[in-house]
Design a protein around this motif. Sequence first.
Motif, PDB file in Angstrom:
ATOM      1  N   ILE A 160       0.842  -1.198   0.000  1.00 12.07           N
ATOM      2  CA  ILE A 160       0.000   0.000   0.000  1.00 12.07           C
ATOM      3  C   ILE A 160       0.882   1.254   0.000  1.00 12.07           C
ATOM      4  N   SER A 220       1.172   4.246  -2.835  1.00 11.93           N
ATOM      5  CA  SER A 220       0.982   5.667  -2.531  1.00 11.93           C
ATOM      6  C   SER A 220       2.183   6.467  -3.035  1.00 11.93           C
ATOM      7  N   ARG A 239       1.967   6.829  -6.792  1.00 17.03           N
ATOM      8  CA  ARG A 239       1.019   7.869  -7.208  1.00 17.03           C
ATOM      9  C   ARG A 239       1.652   9.256  -7.102  1.00 17.03           C
ATOM     10  N   ARG A 240       2.412   9.416  -6.014  1.00 18.67           N
ATOM     11  CA  ARG A 240       3.050  10.704  -5.784  1.00 18.67           C
ATOM     12  C   ARG A 240       4.091  10.995  -6.860  1.00 18.67           C
ATOM     13  N   ARG A 263      11.595   8.661  -0.148  1.00 17.28           N
ATOM     14  CA  ARG A 263      10.589   9.712   0.046  1.00 17.28           C
ATOM     15  C   ARG A 263      11.245  11.076   0.190  1.00 17.28           C
TER      16      ARG A 263
END
Lengths: 74, 224
Positions: A58, A62, A65-66, B210
């Motif tokens: 998951i 995410s 998508r970012r 990230r």
Amino acid sequence: MPLTNMKKLTLLLLMLCSISVAMAQPGQDVEMADALRSSGKIYVVILTICIIFTGLAIFLFSMDRRLKKLEKDN
Amino acid sequence: MKFIYQTWWKVIAVLLVLSTFVTGLLFKVPRLPIIHETIRNLYFHVPMWMGMLTVFVVSVYYSIKYLRSGKEEYDIAAVECVNTGLVFYVMGLCTGMLWAKYTWGEFWSGDAKQNSAAIAFLLYCAYLVLRNSMDEEQKRAKISAIYNIFAFPVMIVLIFVLPRMTASLHPGSGGNPAFGKYDLDNGMKLAFYPAMLGWSFIALWIATLRYRMRLIEYKKNAID
């Protein structure tokens, strides 16, 4: 001392209760028909690994998508 | 910062975690009542918390660095570490709940460890809410850095200290031995230590990814 009918009945009920308690002693193993408890509960471990992998998946989606949004803007 | 662009440690992390799927599921473990085979969860549930701890420590490190230098990148690193840590947090909570269901009897029995873990989770959620409630960049970075530095020790006390001082079903609490003594006399540490190390670096890897994404977003916004 004679017992009254009421007292006799109560005594009978009490004895019945104690018998039923004695009879209801559970057997040595209470194996329930529970899939996750079978085979030494190994499926709990399997499911744990599944939870971790699902969580990571998951999270990856995410991030995907970012990143897609970021690429589209360029 | 060059370290995060290198590949070797990511390969090692993947190999370490991969090895625990084999060693963790096949190696001999002690035969204990109630726990049975779920003792193998030690290789999967506990490393989630280790991974969370690793990225939270890194996050605090970058929060301090931000306060010292005021560089925006450090703030970005801190927030992405917390984001990643929270995912590991949730995975640790979920796997812990599942384990609890089949050993303690309930998914959530209001145990000291579970309750304080939930409180600490809210503490870190509050960090993200706090961040999102402020528009001004520098103010947001500064306040959330300070919040992060204070939230970390509170989280440590809530999860690792307080439950150990009260009665708790969780191993290592209330005079209840952790699994430590079992991994010493059985080859369990052969799977346990690689799992801890491997998952820590996996968490760190995701956090760096990230961070790199957010850095691009940030630079683009700065140009616009």
